[in-house]
Design a protein around this motif. Structure first.
Motif, short mmCIF file in Angstrom:
data_model
loop_
_atom_site.label_atom_id
_atom_site.label_comp_id
_atom_site.label_asym_id
_atom_site.label_seq_id
_atom_site.Cartn_x
_atom_site.Cartn_y
_atom_site.Cartn_z
N LEU A 24 0.68 -1.37 0.11
CA LEU A 24 0.14 0.05 0.06
C LEU A 24 0.82 1.26 0.00
O LEU A 24 0.38 2.17 -0.49
CB LEU A 24 -0.94 -0.07 1.23
N TYR A 28 -0.06 3.67 -3.06
CA TYR A 28 -0.65 4.96 -2.64
C TYR A 28 0.06 5.97 -2.10
O TYR A 28 -0.08 6.91 -1.61
CB TYR A 28 -1.80 4.78 -1.67
N ARG A 40 3.40 -7.48 4.88
CA ARG A 40 2.03 -7.53 4.37
C ARG A 40 1.35 -9.07 4.69
O ARG A 40 1.80 -9.94 4.84
CB ARG A 40 2.21 -7.31 2.80
N LYS A 45 0.52 -10.55 11.42
CA LYS A 45 -0.13 -10.97 12.59
C LYS A 45 0.45 -11.79 13.71
O LYS A 45 0.31 -12.95 13.95
CB LYS A 45 -1.42 -11.74 12.08
N VAL A 76 -3.63 -5.63 8.48
CA VAL A 76 -3.17 -4.56 9.10
C VAL A 76 -4.15 -4.08 10.27
O VAL A 76 -3.67 -3.83 11.35
CB VAL A 76 -3.06 -3.48 7.97
N ASP A 78 -6.29 -5.86 12.16
CA ASP A 78 -6.17 -6.87 13.21
C ASP A 78 -4.95 -6.63 14.11
O ASP A 78 -5.16 -6.43 15.24
CB ASP A 78 -6.28 -8.15 12.82
N THR A 98 -8.29 -1.20 3.26
CA THR A 98 -8.28 -0.96 1.56
C THR A 98 -8.89 -2.13 0.93
O THR A 98 -8.34 -2.17 -0.55
CB THR A 98 -6.72 -0.72 1.24
N LEU A 101 -12.89 -6.78 1.81
CA LEU A 101 -13.30 -7.56 3.18
C LEU A 101 -13.20 -6.87 4.03
O LEU A 101 -13.88 -7.02 5.14
CB LEU A 101 -12.25 -8.87 3.13
N ASN A 148 -13.03 -12.49 -2.67
CA ASN A 148 -12.69 -12.57 -1.24
C ASN A 148 -13.86 -11.85 -0.25
O ASN A 148 -14.59 -12.43 0.51
CB ASN A 148 -11.35 -12.51 -0.90
N1 LIG Z 1 -11.24 -8.58 12.88
C1 LIG Z 1 -12.30 -9.08 12.19
O1 LIG Z 1 -13.39 -9.35 12.40
C2 LIG Z 1 -11.88 -9.98 10.87
C3 LIG Z 1 -12.98 -10.24 10.06
C4 LIG Z 1 -12.45 -10.99 8.92
C5 LIG Z 1 -11.15 -11.28 8.59
N2 LIG Z 1 -10.15 -10.84 9.55
C6 LIG Z 1 -8.84 -11.05 9.22
O2 LIG Z 1 -8.45 -10.34 8.02
C7 LIG Z 1 -7.37 -10.84 7.45
C8 LIG Z 1 -7.29 -11.02 5.84
O3 LIG Z 1 -7.54 -9.65 5.42
P1 LIG Z 1 -7.80 -9.19 3.92
O4 LIG Z 1 -8.49 -10.19 3.19
O5 LIG Z 1 -8.40 -7.66 4.18
O6 LIG Z 1 -6.21 -9.25 3.22
P2 LIG Z 1 -4.93 -8.84 3.98
O7 LIG Z 1 -4.81 -7.51 4.91
O8 LIG Z 1 -4.23 -10.11 4.50
O9 LIG Z 1 -4.08 -8.24 2.67
C9 LIG Z 1 -3.69 -9.18 1.43
C10 LIG Z 1 -3.11 -8.48 0.44
O10 LIG Z 1 -3.81 -7.47 -0.22
C11 LIG Z 1 -2.82 -6.26 -0.11
N3 LIG Z 1 -3.83 -5.26 -0.29
C12 LIG Z 1 -4.39 -4.49 0.60
N4 LIG Z 1 -5.21 -3.44 0.20
C13 LIG Z 1 -4.79 -3.38 -1.10
C14 LIG Z 1 -5.36 -2.46 -2.26
N5 LIG Z 1 -6.12 -1.71 -2.08
N6 LIG Z 1 -4.71 -2.86 -3.41
C15 LIG Z 1 -3.84 -3.77 -3.67
N7 LIG Z 1 -3.39 -4.81 -2.83
C16 LIG Z 1 -3.93 -4.54 -1.37
C17 LIG Z 1 -2.10 -6.24 0.99
O11 LIG Z 1 -0.87 -5.52 0.79
C18 LIG Z 1 -1.72 -8.07 1.19
O12 LIG Z 1 -0.70 -8.37 0.29
C19 LIG Z 1 -7.02 -12.27 7.98
O13 LIG Z 1 -6.02 -12.36 8.80
C20 LIG Z 1 -8.36 -12.36 8.87
O14 LIG Z 1 -8.23 -13.43 9.84
C21 LIG Z 1 -10.53 -10.21 10.74
#
Ligand SMILES: NC(=O)c1ccc[n+]([C@@H]2O[C@H](COP(=O)([O-])OP(=O)(O)OC[C@H]3O[C@@H](n4cnc5c(N)ncnc54)[C@H](O)[C@@H]3O)[C@@H](O)[C@H]2O)c1
Ligand SMILES: [Zn+2]
Length: 305
Positions: A24, A28, A40, A45, A76, A78, A98, A101, A148
Protein backbone atom coordinates in the motif's frame (compact mmCIF):
# COMPACT_ATOMS: atom_id res chain seq x y z
CA UNK A 1 -17.56 4.70 16.96
CA UNK A 2 -17.69 6.98 13.93
CA UNK A 3 -18.15 5.68 10.42
CA UNK A 4 -17.40 8.19 7.67
CA UNK A 5 -17.26 8.20 3.91
CA UNK A 6 -14.39 10.22 2.42
CA UNK A 7 -11.05 10.24 0.63
CA UNK A 8 -7.88 9.22 2.44
CA UNK A 9 -5.16 11.85 2.07
CA UNK A 10 -1.94 11.26 4.02
CA UNK A 11 -1.41 15.04 4.37
CA UNK A 12 -4.52 15.24 6.56
CA UNK A 13 -2.92 12.91 9.11
CA UNK A 14 0.36 14.73 9.84
CA UNK A 15 -0.53 14.89 13.56
CA UNK A 16 -1.27 11.13 13.71
CA UNK A 17 0.84 7.99 13.43
CA UNK A 18 0.07 6.00 10.30
CA UNK A 19 0.67 2.26 9.89
CA UNK A 20 0.41 0.42 6.58
CA UNK A 21 2.14 -2.36 4.61
CA UNK A 22 4.75 -2.19 1.83
CA UNK A 23 2.26 -2.85 -0.99
CA UNK A 24 0.00 0.00 0.00
CA UNK A 25 2.90 2.33 0.68
CA UNK A 26 4.07 1.86 -2.89
CA UNK A 27 0.67 1.86 -4.55
CA UNK A 28 -0.63 4.95 -2.72
CA UNK A 29 2.62 6.75 -1.88
CA UNK A 30 2.04 6.62 1.87
CA UNK A 31 5.29 8.08 3.16
CA UNK A 32 6.57 10.38 5.90
CA UNK A 33 8.23 10.44 9.33
CA UNK A 34 4.91 9.45 10.86
CA UNK A 35 4.52 6.29 8.75
CA UNK A 36 5.47 2.77 9.90
CA UNK A 37 5.52 -0.24 7.57
CA UNK A 38 4.58 -3.72 8.75
CA UNK A 39 4.77 -6.98 6.73
CA UNK A 40 2.01 -7.60 4.21
CA UNK A 41 -0.82 -10.06 4.76
CA UNK A 42 -0.93 -12.69 7.51
CA UNK A 43 2.86 -12.34 8.09
CA UNK A 44 2.10 -9.18 10.09
CA UNK A 45 -0.17 -10.86 12.61
CA UNK A 46 2.27 -11.82 15.38
CA UNK A 47 3.84 -10.59 18.62
CA UNK A 48 7.03 -9.47 16.80
CA UNK A 49 5.08 -6.88 14.81
CA UNK A 50 3.10 -5.80 17.88
CA UNK A 51 6.36 -5.30 19.81
CA UNK A 52 7.87 -3.27 16.95
CA UNK A 53 4.74 -1.15 16.75
CA UNK A 54 4.62 -0.50 20.50
CA UNK A 55 8.34 0.42 20.54
CA UNK A 56 7.74 2.85 17.68
CA UNK A 57 4.74 4.33 19.53
CA UNK A 58 7.04 4.89 22.56
CA UNK A 59 9.76 6.38 20.40
CA UNK A 60 7.20 8.75 18.86
CA UNK A 61 5.89 9.58 22.34
CA UNK A 62 2.35 8.61 21.32
CA UNK A 63 -0.22 10.15 23.68
CA UNK A 64 -3.52 8.49 24.56
CA UNK A 65 -5.47 11.25 22.82
CA UNK A 66 -3.47 10.95 19.60
CA UNK A 67 -4.77 8.73 16.82
CA UNK A 68 -3.12 5.77 15.12
CA UNK A 69 -4.34 5.32 11.56
CA UNK A 70 -4.32 1.75 10.21
CA UNK A 71 -4.34 1.81 6.40
CA UNK A 72 -4.72 -1.69 5.01
CA UNK A 73 -6.64 -4.93 4.76
CA UNK A 74 -7.79 -7.10 7.64
CA UNK A 75 -4.23 -8.13 8.53
CA UNK A 76 -3.11 -4.53 9.10
CA UNK A 77 -6.37 -3.74 10.92
CA UNK A 78 -6.18 -6.79 13.21
CA UNK A 79 -2.53 -6.23 14.14
CA UNK A 80 -2.61 -2.45 14.58
CA UNK A 81 -5.93 -2.74 16.39
CA UNK A 82 -4.40 -5.18 18.87
CA UNK A 83 -1.32 -2.99 19.43
CA UNK A 84 -3.56 0.07 19.97
CA UNK A 85 -5.70 -1.82 22.47
CA UNK A 86 -2.74 -2.68 24.71
CA UNK A 87 -0.46 0.36 24.29
CA UNK A 88 -1.02 2.59 27.34
CA UNK A 89 -4.18 0.50 27.86
CA UNK A 90 -5.67 1.96 24.71
CA UNK A 91 -4.95 4.70 22.20
CA UNK A 92 -7.28 6.14 19.61
CA UNK A 93 -7.59 4.20 16.39
CA UNK A 94 -8.84 4.98 12.89
CA UNK A 95 -9.25 2.15 10.40
CA UNK A 96 -8.89 2.98 6.72
CA UNK A 97 -9.81 -0.40 5.18
CA UNK A 98 -8.28 -1.01 1.74
CA UNK A 99 -9.69 -4.43 0.77
CA UNK A 100 -13.34 -5.19 0.15
CA UNK A 101 -13.20 -7.74 2.99
CA UNK A 102 -11.81 -5.19 5.42
CA UNK A 103 -14.41 -2.60 4.36
CA UNK A 104 -17.47 -4.79 4.83
CA UNK A 105 -16.22 -6.93 7.67
CA UNK A 106 -12.96 -6.67 9.61
CA UNK A 107 -12.87 -2.89 10.18
CA UNK A 108 -16.27 -3.04 11.92
CA UNK A 109 -17.08 -4.73 15.22
CA UNK A 110 -13.86 -4.21 17.18
CA UNK A 111 -12.31 -7.67 16.93
CA UNK A 112 -8.51 -7.53 16.88
CA UNK A 113 -6.23 -10.56 16.65
CA UNK A 114 -2.77 -11.94 16.05
CA UNK A 115 -1.70 -15.54 15.43
CA UNK A 116 0.38 -17.63 17.85
CA UNK A 117 2.11 -21.02 17.43
CA UNK A 118 0.33 -21.61 14.11
CA UNK A 119 -3.06 -20.96 15.69
CA UNK A 120 -4.87 -18.24 13.77
CA UNK A 121 -6.32 -15.37 15.79
CA UNK A 122 -5.21 -17.07 19.03
CA UNK A 123 -4.61 -13.78 20.84
CA UNK A 124 -6.78 -10.71 20.55
CA UNK A 125 -9.08 -8.18 22.10
CA UNK A 126 -12.27 -6.24 21.51
CA UNK A 127 -11.22 -2.72 20.63
CA UNK A 128 -13.21 -0.51 18.33
CA UNK A 129 -11.78 2.20 16.13
CA UNK A 130 -13.44 4.80 13.95
CA UNK A 131 -13.61 3.93 10.26
CA UNK A 132 -13.05 5.98 7.10
CA UNK A 133 -14.46 4.35 3.98
CA UNK A 134 -12.61 5.30 0.79
CA UNK A 135 -13.68 2.98 -2.04
CA UNK A 136 -10.94 4.29 -4.36
CA UNK A 137 -8.72 1.64 -2.77
CA UNK A 138 -10.77 -1.05 -4.56
CA UNK A 139 -9.25 -0.02 -7.89
CA UNK A 140 -6.00 -1.87 -7.22
CA UNK A 141 -7.52 -5.12 -5.93
CA UNK A 142 -7.24 -8.20 -8.15
CA UNK A 143 -10.15 -10.53 -8.96
CA UNK A 144 -9.36 -12.95 -6.13
CA UNK A 145 -9.32 -10.15 -3.56
CA UNK A 146 -12.68 -8.91 -4.87
CA UNK A 147 -14.17 -12.44 -4.75
CA UNK A 148 -12.84 -12.73 -1.22
CA UNK A 149 -14.82 -9.68 -0.12
CA UNK A 150 -17.88 -10.71 -2.11
CA UNK A 151 -18.11 -13.87 0.03
CA UNK A 152 -18.89 -11.70 3.06
CA UNK A 153 -21.20 -9.45 1.01
CA UNK A 154 -23.24 -12.51 0.00
CA UNK A 155 -23.48 -13.48 3.66
CA UNK A 156 -25.04 -10.08 4.46
CA UNK A 157 -27.43 -10.34 1.49
CA UNK A 158 -28.72 -13.63 2.85
CA UNK A 159 -28.96 -12.32 6.40
CA UNK A 160 -30.84 -9.11 5.66
CA UNK A 161 -33.09 -7.77 2.92
CA UNK A 162 -31.71 -4.33 3.79
CA UNK A 163 -28.42 -5.28 2.09
CA UNK A 164 -29.96 -7.51 -0.58
CA UNK A 165 -32.19 -4.69 -1.86
CA UNK A 166 -29.26 -2.28 -2.07
CA UNK A 167 -27.25 -4.98 -3.88
CA UNK A 168 -29.97 -5.47 -6.47
CA UNK A 169 -30.53 -1.75 -7.07
CA UNK A 170 -27.31 0.17 -6.42
CA UNK A 171 -23.58 0.27 -7.05
CA UNK A 172 -20.73 -1.21 -5.02
CA UNK A 173 -20.15 1.84 -2.79
CA UNK A 174 -23.77 1.76 -1.58
CA UNK A 175 -23.54 -2.00 -1.04
CA UNK A 176 -20.40 -1.63 1.08
CA UNK A 177 -21.98 1.20 3.07
CA UNK A 178 -25.09 -0.92 3.71
CA UNK A 179 -22.99 -3.91 4.86
CA UNK A 180 -20.93 -1.74 7.21
CA UNK A 181 -23.93 -0.06 8.77
CA UNK A 182 -25.80 -3.31 9.22
CA UNK A 183 -22.82 -5.04 10.82
CA UNK A 184 -22.29 -2.04 13.08
CA UNK A 185 -25.92 -2.20 14.23
CA UNK A 186 -25.63 -5.94 14.99
CA UNK A 187 -22.38 -5.45 16.92
CA UNK A 188 -23.87 -2.60 18.95
CA UNK A 189 -26.52 -4.99 20.27
CA UNK A 190 -23.90 -7.62 21.21
CA UNK A 191 -20.46 -5.96 21.40
CA UNK A 192 -18.50 -8.95 22.77
CA UNK A 193 -20.05 -11.70 20.69
CA UNK A 194 -22.17 -13.41 23.33
CA UNK A 195 -25.36 -14.22 21.43
CA UNK A 196 -27.10 -12.04 18.78
CA UNK A 197 -23.88 -11.31 16.90
CA UNK A 198 -23.50 -15.03 16.19
CA UNK A 199 -25.78 -14.63 13.17
CA UNK A 200 -22.70 -13.15 11.51
CA UNK A 201 -21.10 -16.60 11.74
CA UNK A 202 -23.26 -18.03 8.97
CA UNK A 203 -20.95 -19.73 6.45
CA UNK A 204 -18.10 -19.65 8.94
CA UNK A 205 -18.36 -23.09 10.60
CA UNK A 206 -17.63 -25.03 7.41
CA UNK A 207 -15.83 -21.94 6.03
CA UNK A 208 -13.21 -21.90 8.79
CA UNK A 209 -12.74 -25.67 8.47
CA UNK A 210 -12.09 -25.28 4.72
CA UNK A 211 -9.76 -22.32 5.35
CA UNK A 212 -7.78 -24.57 7.70
CA UNK A 213 -7.79 -27.61 5.38
CA UNK A 214 -7.15 -25.87 2.06
CA UNK A 215 -5.30 -22.72 3.15
CA UNK A 216 -7.61 -20.56 1.00
CA UNK A 217 -8.32 -16.88 1.87
CA UNK A 218 -11.00 -16.21 4.48
CA UNK A 219 -13.70 -14.72 2.23
CA UNK A 220 -13.37 -17.50 -0.36
CA UNK A 221 -13.62 -20.06 2.42
CA UNK A 222 -16.77 -18.33 3.67
CA UNK A 223 -18.20 -18.49 0.16
CA UNK A 224 -17.66 -22.28 0.18
CA UNK A 225 -19.08 -22.36 3.71
CA UNK A 226 -22.24 -20.56 2.55
CA UNK A 227 -22.67 -23.09 -0.28
CA UNK A 228 -22.42 -26.15 1.96
CA UNK A 229 -24.17 -24.71 5.02
CA UNK A 230 -27.16 -23.76 2.84
CA UNK A 231 -27.21 -27.38 1.65
CA UNK A 232 -27.15 -28.47 5.30
CA UNK A 233 -30.05 -26.12 6.12
CA UNK A 234 -32.00 -27.70 3.25
CA UNK A 235 -31.24 -31.24 4.45
CA UNK A 236 -32.43 -30.22 7.92
CA UNK A 237 -35.70 -28.95 6.43
CA UNK A 238 -35.01 -25.29 7.29
CA UNK A 239 -35.43 -24.04 3.71
CA UNK A 240 -36.97 -25.22 0.45
CA UNK A 241 -35.29 -26.32 -2.78
CA UNK A 242 -35.95 -22.98 -4.48
CA UNK A 243 -34.08 -21.14 -1.70
CA UNK A 244 -31.19 -23.62 -1.89
CA UNK A 245 -30.89 -23.34 -5.68
CA UNK A 246 -31.12 -19.55 -5.67
CA UNK A 247 -28.38 -18.96 -3.12
CA UNK A 248 -26.07 -21.72 -4.35
CA UNK A 249 -26.30 -20.10 -7.78
CA UNK A 250 -25.42 -16.71 -6.27
CA UNK A 251 -22.32 -18.35 -4.74
CA UNK A 252 -21.19 -19.75 -8.10
CA UNK A 253 -21.70 -16.35 -9.78
CA UNK A 254 -18.89 -15.06 -7.55
CA UNK A 255 -16.42 -17.96 -7.74
CA UNK A 256 -16.18 -21.70 -8.26
CA UNK A 257 -16.70 -23.68 -5.09
CA UNK A 258 -14.51 -26.57 -4.08
CA UNK A 259 -16.47 -29.40 -5.79
CA UNK A 260 -15.91 -32.00 -3.12
CA UNK A 261 -16.45 -31.63 0.56
CA UNK A 262 -14.24 -34.18 2.31
CA UNK A 263 -14.44 -35.90 5.67
CA UNK A 264 -11.18 -34.16 6.72
CA UNK A 265 -12.76 -30.76 6.08
CA UNK A 266 -15.76 -31.63 8.23
CA UNK A 267 -13.48 -33.10 10.93
CA UNK A 268 -11.87 -29.65 11.16
CA UNK A 269 -15.20 -28.12 12.24
CA UNK A 270 -14.45 -29.46 15.74
CA UNK A 271 -11.91 -26.62 16.23
CA UNK A 272 -14.57 -23.95 15.81
CA UNK A 273 -14.63 -21.51 18.76
CA UNK A 274 -18.46 -21.53 18.83
CA UNK A 275 -18.77 -25.24 19.65
CA UNK A 276 -19.59 -26.57 23.06
CA UNK A 277 -19.98 -30.10 24.46
CA UNK A 278 -18.56 -31.59 21.24
CA UNK A 279 -21.50 -30.25 19.25
CA UNK A 280 -20.84 -28.36 16.02
CA UNK A 281 -22.58 -24.99 16.05
CA UNK A 282 -24.24 -23.44 13.01
CA UNK A 283 -26.17 -20.28 12.44
CA UNK A 284 -28.49 -20.18 9.42
CA UNK A 285 -30.25 -17.12 7.92
CA UNK A 286 -33.38 -19.22 7.34
CA UNK A 287 -33.66 -20.50 10.92
CA UNK A 288 -33.90 -18.43 14.10
CA UNK A 289 -31.21 -19.14 16.71
CA UNK A 290 -28.23 -21.44 16.60
CA UNK A 291 -28.29 -25.10 15.59
CA UNK A 292 -26.01 -27.61 17.28
CA UNK A 293 -25.33 -31.00 15.75
CA UNK A 294 -23.01 -33.92 16.50
CA UNK A 295 -20.21 -34.20 13.91
CA UNK A 296 -21.51 -37.63 12.80
CA UNK A 297 -24.89 -36.10 11.99
CA UNK A 298 -23.25 -33.34 9.91
CA UNK A 299 -21.28 -36.00 8.02
CA UNK A 300 -24.38 -38.14 7.49
CA UNK A 301 -26.32 -35.19 6.06
CA UNK A 302 -23.58 -33.76 3.86
CA UNK A 303 -21.55 -36.81 2.86
CA UNK A 304 -24.21 -39.50 3.15
CA UNK A 305 -22.01 -41.34 5.69
N1 LIG B 1 -11.27 -8.58 12.83
C1 LIG B 1 -12.23 -9.14 12.14
O1 LIG B 1 -13.40 -9.03 12.47
C2 LIG B 1 -11.87 -9.93 10.91
C3 LIG B 1 -12.89 -10.37 10.05
C4 LIG B 1 -12.53 -11.05 8.89
C5 LIG B 1 -11.19 -11.29 8.60
N2 LIG B 1 -10.22 -10.84 9.46
C6 LIG B 1 -8.79 -11.06 9.17
O2 LIG B 1 -8.45 -10.29 8.01
C7 LIG B 1 -7.30 -10.89 7.40
C8 LIG B 1 -7.47 -10.89 5.89
O3 LIG B 1 -7.62 -9.58 5.46
P1 LIG B 1 -7.77 -9.14 3.93
O4 LIG B 1 -8.50 -10.18 3.18
O5 LIG B 1 -8.31 -7.76 3.96
O6 LIG B 1 -6.30 -9.19 3.35
P2 LIG B 1 -4.88 -8.80 3.96
O7 LIG B 1 -4.96 -7.64 4.87
O8 LIG B 1 -4.26 -10.05 4.48
O9 LIG B 1 -4.11 -8.33 2.64
C9 LIG B 1 -3.85 -9.23 1.58
C10 LIG B 1 -2.95 -8.55 0.55
O10 LIG B 1 -3.69 -7.52 -0.12
C11 LIG B 1 -2.89 -6.36 -0.23
N3 LIG B 1 -3.77 -5.19 -0.33
C12 LIG B 1 -4.51 -4.61 0.64
N4 LIG B 1 -5.22 -3.59 0.14
C13 LIG B 1 -4.91 -3.51 -1.19
C14 LIG B 1 -5.32 -2.65 -2.24
N5 LIG B 1 -6.22 -1.67 -2.07
N6 LIG B 1 -4.78 -2.86 -3.47
C15 LIG B 1 -3.89 -3.86 -3.70
N7 LIG B 1 -3.47 -4.71 -2.73
C16 LIG B 1 -3.98 -4.53 -1.49
C17 LIG B 1 -2.05 -6.38 1.01
O11 LIG B 1 -0.86 -5.61 0.84
C18 LIG B 1 -1.74 -7.88 1.16
O12 LIG B 1 -0.61 -8.23 0.39
C19 LIG B 1 -7.15 -12.28 8.00
O13 LIG B 1 -6.05 -12.32 8.86
C20 LIG B 1 -8.45 -12.46 8.80
O14 LIG B 1 -8.25 -13.26 9.94
C21 LIG B 1 -10.54 -10.16 10.59
ZN1 LIG C 1 -15.71 -13.66 7.98
Amino acid sequence: MELNLGKFNIDHYAHCLVVTDGNLQQLYNITGDNVFIIPRGEDAKNFDTVKQLCSWFLQKNLKRNQTVVAVGGGSVGDTVGFACSVFKRGVRLLHVPTTLLAMVDSSIGGKTAIDLDDVKNAVGSFYEGDVLLDTDFLQTLDDTQMQNGMGEVLKYRMLTEQVDEVYLQCGIEDVIWACMNWKRAVCEVDPIDENYRQILNFGHTIGHAMELTLGIPHGLAVLNGIYYETLLAYKLGYCNKQYLDKWQEEVTKIANVCPTLTETMLDNTIYDKKNDNDLITFSFPCKYGRTQLPLDEVKRLLLGK
